[in-house]
Enzyme design. Sequence first.
Site, short mmCIF file in Angstrom:
data_model
loop_
_atom_site.label_atom_id
_atom_site.label_comp_id
_atom_site.label_asym_id
_atom_site.label_seq_id
_atom_site.Cartn_x
_atom_site.Cartn_y
_atom_site.Cartn_z
N LYS A 176 48.26 57.00 -24.96
CA LYS A 176 48.05 58.37 -25.46
C LYS A 176 46.74 58.84 -24.83
O LYS A 176 45.67 58.31 -25.10
CB LYS A 176 47.95 58.36 -26.99
CG LYS A 176 48.35 59.66 -27.65
CD LYS A 176 47.40 60.82 -27.44
CE LYS A 176 46.20 60.80 -28.32
NZ LYS A 176 45.19 61.83 -27.95
N GLY A 233 37.38 54.79 -29.37
CA GLY A 233 37.05 56.08 -29.97
C GLY A 233 36.05 55.90 -31.09
O GLY A 233 35.31 54.91 -31.13
N SER A 234 36.04 56.82 -32.02
CA SER A 234 35.03 56.82 -33.08
C SER A 234 35.34 55.78 -34.16
O SER A 234 36.50 55.41 -34.37
CB SER A 234 34.97 58.21 -33.71
OG SER A 234 36.23 58.50 -34.30
N GLY A 238 38.81 54.77 -35.89
CA GLY A 238 39.10 53.34 -35.77
C GLY A 238 39.42 52.71 -37.11
O GLY A 238 40.32 51.87 -37.24
N GLU A 255 37.42 49.47 -30.11
CA GLU A 255 36.15 49.63 -29.39
C GLU A 255 35.56 50.95 -29.85
O GLU A 255 36.05 52.02 -29.47
CB GLU A 255 36.40 49.65 -27.87
CG GLU A 255 36.97 48.36 -27.31
CD GLU A 255 35.97 47.22 -27.33
OE1 GLU A 255 34.77 47.46 -27.53
OE2 GLU A 255 36.40 46.07 -27.15
N CYS A 289 29.30 55.45 -25.53
CA CYS A 289 29.18 54.67 -26.75
C CYS A 289 27.88 53.87 -26.72
O CYS A 289 27.32 53.54 -27.76
CB CYS A 289 30.38 53.76 -26.90
SG CYS A 289 30.73 52.80 -25.43
N GLN A 334 32.37 69.47 -30.35
CA GLN A 334 31.30 68.45 -30.28
C GLN A 334 29.94 69.14 -30.18
O GLN A 334 28.97 68.71 -30.81
CB GLN A 334 31.49 67.56 -29.03
CG GLN A 334 32.81 66.86 -28.97
CD GLN A 334 32.69 65.41 -29.39
OE1 GLN A 334 31.98 65.11 -30.32
NE2 GLN A 334 33.40 64.52 -28.72
N GLU A 388 26.25 58.59 -35.24
CA GLU A 388 26.37 58.77 -33.79
C GLU A 388 26.61 60.25 -33.50
O GLU A 388 27.41 60.90 -34.16
CB GLU A 388 27.56 57.96 -33.29
CG GLU A 388 27.71 58.01 -31.79
CD GLU A 388 29.02 57.36 -31.34
OE1 GLU A 388 30.04 57.54 -32.02
OE2 GLU A 388 29.00 56.69 -30.30
P1 NAD Z 1 37.90 60.14 -31.55
O1 NAD Z 1 37.94 58.91 -32.35
O2 NAD Z 1 37.89 61.45 -32.26
O3 NAD Z 1 39.14 60.21 -30.53
C1 NAD Z 1 39.43 59.18 -29.64
C2 NAD Z 1 40.91 59.15 -29.37
O4 NAD Z 1 41.59 58.90 -30.60
C3 NAD Z 1 41.49 60.46 -28.82
O5 NAD Z 1 42.48 60.17 -27.87
C4 NAD Z 1 42.11 61.10 -30.04
O6 NAD Z 1 43.19 61.95 -29.74
C5 NAD Z 1 42.59 59.88 -30.80
N1 NAD Z 1 42.74 60.10 -32.25
C6 NAD Z 1 42.02 60.91 -33.05
N2 NAD Z 1 42.49 60.85 -34.32
C7 NAD Z 1 43.52 59.98 -34.30
C8 NAD Z 1 44.42 59.48 -35.31
N3 NAD Z 1 44.35 59.87 -36.57
N4 NAD Z 1 45.35 58.58 -34.93
C9 NAD Z 1 45.42 58.15 -33.65
N5 NAD Z 1 44.62 58.60 -32.67
C10 NAD Z 1 43.67 59.49 -32.99
O7 NAD Z 1 36.64 60.00 -30.61
P2 NAD Z 1 36.02 61.03 -29.56
O8 NAD Z 1 35.05 61.89 -30.25
O9 NAD Z 1 37.10 61.64 -28.76
O10 NAD Z 1 35.26 59.98 -28.62
C11 NAD Z 1 33.98 59.58 -28.86
C12 NAD Z 1 33.91 58.27 -29.61
O11 NAD Z 1 34.44 57.21 -28.81
C13 NAD Z 1 32.48 57.88 -29.89
O12 NAD Z 1 32.39 57.34 -31.18
C14 NAD Z 1 32.20 56.82 -28.85
O13 NAD Z 1 31.15 55.95 -29.16
C15 NAD Z 1 33.53 56.14 -28.78
N6 NAD Z 1 33.66 55.35 -27.54
C16 NAD Z 1 33.63 53.98 -27.64
C17 NAD Z 1 33.68 53.20 -26.48
C18 NAD Z 1 33.64 51.69 -26.56
O14 NAD Z 1 34.07 51.05 -25.61
N7 NAD Z 1 33.15 51.10 -27.64
C19 NAD Z 1 33.81 53.82 -25.25
C20 NAD Z 1 33.87 55.21 -25.19
C21 NAD Z 1 33.79 55.96 -26.35
#
Ligand code: NAD
Length: 491
Positions: A176, A233-234, A238, A255, A289, A334, A388
């Site tokens: 996705k 993601g966040s 997560g 992650e 991140c 954001q 964050e």
């Molecule tokens: P987010 O969690 O809002 O979204 C990330 C992904 O999850 C997107 O593709 C989004 O469509 C999907 N998503 C959102 N809600 C969902 C749900 N209910 N069910 C399934 N999928 C869903 O995060 P963001 O704001 O897009 O990205 C930034 C975050 O990602 C920050 O917290 C950052 O630290 C983290 N990040 C972590 C790493 C790592 O390797 N640890 C790397 C890059 C980014």
Amino acid sequence: MPIPEIVANWIDGKQSLAATGETFDKFNPASGALLCKGARSARAEVDAAVASARAAQPAWARVPAVQRGMILHDVVKAMEARKQEIAEIVHLETGKRMSEALGECGGAIQLGLFYASEGQRLYGRTCQSGAANRFSLSVRQPVGVAGLIIAANTPIANVAWKIFPALICGNGVVLKAAEDTPATAWIMGEIISGVLERHGLPGGVCNILQGLGAEAGQPLVEHPDVGVVSFTGSAKVGRILGEIAGRRLAKISLELGGKNALVVCDDADLDRAVKFTALSAFSNAGQRCVAGSRIIVFDAVYDDFKARLLAATEKLRVGFGEEDDFGPVVNARQLANMCAAVKRAVDQGAALLAGGGRLEDEAHAGGYYMAPTILEGAAPDAEISREELFGPICCLYRVKDFEEALALTNDCDYGLSACVHTRDLDRGIEFCKRVRTGMAVVNGATFGSEPHMPFGGVKQSGNGSREPGTEAIDIYSDLKCINIHTEQDNL
Ligand code: NAD
């Protein structure tokens, strides 16, 4: 332009839109203008993509791992051939400068090479059995269908981090895409579908879905035929996905975010510390991140360091061009969140030393540009110190010594990365030993992963898995223990 007007899904090797015909808008972060639309997929498209991956996976798993590696090598070669085009998409979708987008592409290619070669290893173990005449070993097997969900901050790297290890292990894939970078994932779908077709393999081995998180991401995690989920993601999302996967006992790798500290000791090379602080806090517009957002400085050098950091920050150029240090943040939401969080921090008593809001002059009009922002005097338990922000924002904290710096570094819900600047080897080693993070750095930036290194965090930064490196193989494969009993009598 290399981006189609409507960015489609890749399901079973073919492009398709959402059955409802619905789309979502993707805006150019550098100008705020509409860049493209994306197929607004939902459960029906998720079902189709998972079914296609499930049907294709056995044929893919039957290809010997060494040959799967050769096929992934062809994907890497196709990426190399289309590097300029991929980088242009990354540049347009994220607003980062072209040279940075090309660099990110190079990183994704390196990662692809690493996993293509992993096909020649995929090691299990030979085991010692306590039973006589029993030969024991462990082998790796694909999990089945891998559901992958990614963030947009380094889009081509994020796609590569998930797709290559999932494929080399013999899984069918449904990725996705991040809704802020749909076309980066789409072009990878095109490249991989083309390579699979040339090798006579079903396109369903690798499917790419466009759509919003709750509508397209969540049904993927809920799907009973998805054996392993890998999410970047966040922490907020997560946690939701961890619960959903937990309910059906599916394997999940999380992650997540970070609130990473960079400590400047009294014996640090201050010019070096300033350089790496600015890079950690502001490069990629702070959308890492592993961005350094808590800058913890010894009292003895605080004022000197602060003056130097402010001078360096003043010189930073924010924009879309090659001469700029960093670009916009990825979307208007954001940006609004960041501006509101900075305002709340100031209302709660923090002092604003630099930046603080959106850049709205003529050169930045319409784009989602946040000024590099530095605050001081925030309480360690204030929202700005703990949440964050994922933008070019950092806070300075004054501490008296090493123990106080280490305690403040560890006083954090996240545990992704931390860095110390010191000329004292003992201090550097002690910091690495006692810091509660998945990554520790001495005299550098808070970021710096490589394809062969295990990356990931502790506490709220993840659930213990590590990607990439050979460690990611543990996520995308299941170990099977095999016992072979032999007879000695009839030799
Ligand atoms: P987010 O969690 O809002 O979204 C990330 C992904 O999850 C997107 O593709 C989004 O469509 C999907 N998503 C959102 N809600 C969902 C749900 N209910 N069910 C399934 N999928 C869903 O995060 P963001 O704001 O897009 O990205 C930034 C975050 O990602 C920050 O917290 C950052 O630290 C983290 N990040 C972590 C790493 C790592 O390797 N640890 C790397 C890059 C980014």
